[in-house]
Motif scaffolding. Sequence first.
Motif, mmCIF file in Angstrom:
data_model
loop_
_atom_site.group_PDB
_atom_site.id
_atom_site.type_symbol
_atom_site.label_atom_id
_atom_site.label_comp_id
_atom_site.label_asym_id
_atom_site.label_seq_id
_atom_site.Cartn_x
_atom_site.Cartn_y
_atom_site.Cartn_z
ATOM 1 N N LEU A 29 0.812 -1.208 0.000
ATOM 2 C CA LEU A 29 0.000 0.000 0.000
ATOM 3 C C LEU A 29 0.848 1.261 0.000
ATOM 4 O O LEU A 29 0.488 2.275 -0.605
ATOM 5 N N GLU A 30 1.980 1.222 0.719
ATOM 6 C CA GLU A 30 2.843 2.401 0.775
ATOM 7 C C GLU A 30 3.615 2.597 -0.518
ATOM 8 O O GLU A 30 3.861 3.721 -0.942
ATOM 9 N N GLY A 33 0.959 3.602 -4.577
ATOM 10 C CA GLY A 33 -0.074 4.596 -4.305
ATOM 11 C C GLY A 33 -0.787 4.994 -5.574
ATOM 12 O O GLY A 33 -0.932 4.211 -6.509
ATOM 13 N N TYR A 115 -7.649 7.882 -1.280
ATOM 14 C CA TYR A 115 -6.601 6.894 -1.007
ATOM 15 C C TYR A 115 -5.812 7.311 0.239
ATOM 16 O O TYR A 115 -5.595 6.504 1.162
ATOM 17 N N MET A 119 -5.596 5.698 4.134
ATOM 18 C CA MET A 119 -4.303 5.322 4.703
ATOM 19 C C MET A 119 -4.069 6.005 6.050
ATOM 20 O O MET A 119 -3.398 5.448 6.935
ATOM 21 N N VAL A 222 -6.881 -0.206 -0.555
ATOM 22 C CA VAL A 222 -6.565 0.246 0.801
ATOM 23 C C VAL A 222 -7.654 -0.214 1.768
ATOM 24 O O VAL A 222 -7.374 -0.716 2.861
ATOM 25 N N TRP A 223 -8.899 -0.039 1.348
ATOM 26 C CA TRP A 223 -10.034 -0.390 2.216
ATOM 27 C C TRP A 223 -9.994 -1.864 2.596
ATOM 28 O O TRP A 223 -10.145 -2.220 3.761
ATOM 29 N N ARG A 226 -6.533 -2.820 4.719
ATOM 30 C CA ARG A 226 -6.531 -2.293 6.087
ATOM 31 C C ARG A 226 -7.661 -2.906 6.918
ATOM 32 O O ARG A 226 -7.506 -3.125 8.124
#
Length: 697
Positions: A29-30, A33, A115, A119, A222-223, A226
Amino acid sequence: MLDWIFEGIVSWVSRVVTQLMDAISGLFLEALGTDMTAMEEYFPFVSQAFTIMQYTAWTILFLVTVWQLFRAFGGPLTEAENPLSLILRSALFALLIWFARPIFMFVLDIARAPYTALMDVTMGNESFTFAGIEAVLRSGLISFVSFSTVVGSILLIILIIALGWNYFKLLLEVVERYVVVGVLCYTSPLAYSMGASKETSQVFKSWCRMVGSQLLLLVMNVWFLRAFNSSVGRFVGMGGGLSNGHGSIFLWLFCALAFLKVAQRFDSYLGSIGLNVAQTGTGLGMELLMASRVLVGLGSGGRSAGSVFRGGGSPVGGAGGGFAAKFSDRFKGNSYVRDAVVKGGTRMGAGGPAGLVGRFFGGIAAKNGASLNGNSIASVANRTPGCSGGIAGDIADRSIGNYMPHLKGKSLHDTQISGGTISTKITGADGQDTSVNLYNAAQYEKPAGACSIVTASDGSTWYQVASGNGAGAFYDAPGFNGTADEGTLVSSTFPGLESGTVLRTAGDGVIEATSPTSVSTLWYNSAYFDEPDAPHTTISSADGVEWYAMQPHGSMPAFESGDDTNEYNSAQFHNFMPGFETPVTSVSNFGNEHFEVRHADGSGTAFYDSAQYSAPRGDYHTYEDVSGHQWYAVSGTAAVERRPVYEDGNPVYEGSSVKTYSVETVRYPMTPTRYESPARKDFTEQSTPRRRPDGGK
């Protein structure tokens, strides 16, 4: 001693899996992007080749514009576009090609807001290590089975590997979705080259929808990740318990696995509601598992080649157990048989040496009577023609019934299956052939002529067109005898029909329908008859066949005959036609569709049923009877007509001339044209539908 060794192996495998999950958690994720940093640095060529893409797009745009301008010389015959608007749009999209990359980066900046917000959401229970899962599972399993036994160890390793495997597959999906966005970005000039012409603008619109859909998926990455991480953190802390006192490690595990599955298939769900998303999902793991299955099968002594596909001796493509049945949701049960008979297209099975061996034995199985199941046929039939390949021959004849249930058990030959189309010939009991063509409704528009709608085993919708002597059986409705006890059959055959309607089969492709008010009319099957000119409505049966329901004919009162009935008939007429206010002296009935009234001055008015006659030319009026049915009224003037005198069927002469007498009559300026009955079609006609503009993509 053996139990201790086995438990040590299980602990080592569990530790490796959880360490791998820890190593890659949060990394994707990092790094991936909503910018193209990773794309440009891992694939520097795409950035350097962007200028070439722009020049290619300008070239395509120029060729499209020149071609459309050339068509304009054909005038209305070519339905060409307006040259001025075409040139203006071409200039606009040429400018957009130059600014393609800044435009796309601006769109990425819009997607960066949600996004980044997702995060930045802080969740305290995300501070965990996946290694904690092993300890919680180990302690939770003790309440179900002694962990010192082999069963407990096996159960632990299965649960951990299942969780880690699905998490790894989700991360692969995340990477694929990012790469798709990158490809759309660096090939965007090609999309703009399609926007100038109306004929190619659909390509540009589809590209725009796909960009929006893929950016939505990028945000949803992301959703999902996480949300899963927070679930793991809570599980490690709470041991699978819920605030209401319920829950267990198994309930949490099943929920976690289901969540990962939904995340992997979310692109398919978006596609099913109409968004243009690229269908990602590598299937790498399944291909590796199948390859190992084949190699183990070949290396095991005493096992036949067929057991590699059948698992326990069950028939190929059957419902038996074995590897194929267990993984049929992702890997089709007889995919190697399918790959062996399909020429071209994308392989369903593993590639490389293992896939080659699999297809070799799949070919042997096909030659020895194996059938393809519905999923294998769907992998060809539901694809676009350019990448589907085709299935034909004996295996197509004996397999198509597994995909099209209504064809099962019929005598088929010359069956051909390809992307979006299926054709076959059916030999009836009389030995005559009927040709049947099916077109995928997602790829083709509905045929202009008669067709029925059928559903395949995978739920896809197909248009079915038949021709030949037995074609009527593919369009006919069930036989009706006109009794009220057939209400269930009537409502299932014609959904939405007025309750209480009674149907009676009146011939091939003809039904007499009687409404609850006892008004009768005829319905004509569009497969048997051309569309009539007479007023009618079109209704559809449950299988999509259209029927022409004729407008009910007018119903006149029973006028009496005789010289002393004029007063009675006049009263009857005014009750029947209340809007006609002119006094009437007599009524003459010429049939159920036409009658005449006379007036005191010798003139008359002729009435024609609007359901049986076309509108008259010249002056006329339209009146409604008490039931709301319309009649055309044509006014006539009084006249005297000389008619010959006959005796014993021969004219009577006075000298050299025929003896005549005078008769008062009415002269009308025109007589309306009566509608013809619907003309029958020739079943040798078979319409081929047009492909949808998007090609089913």
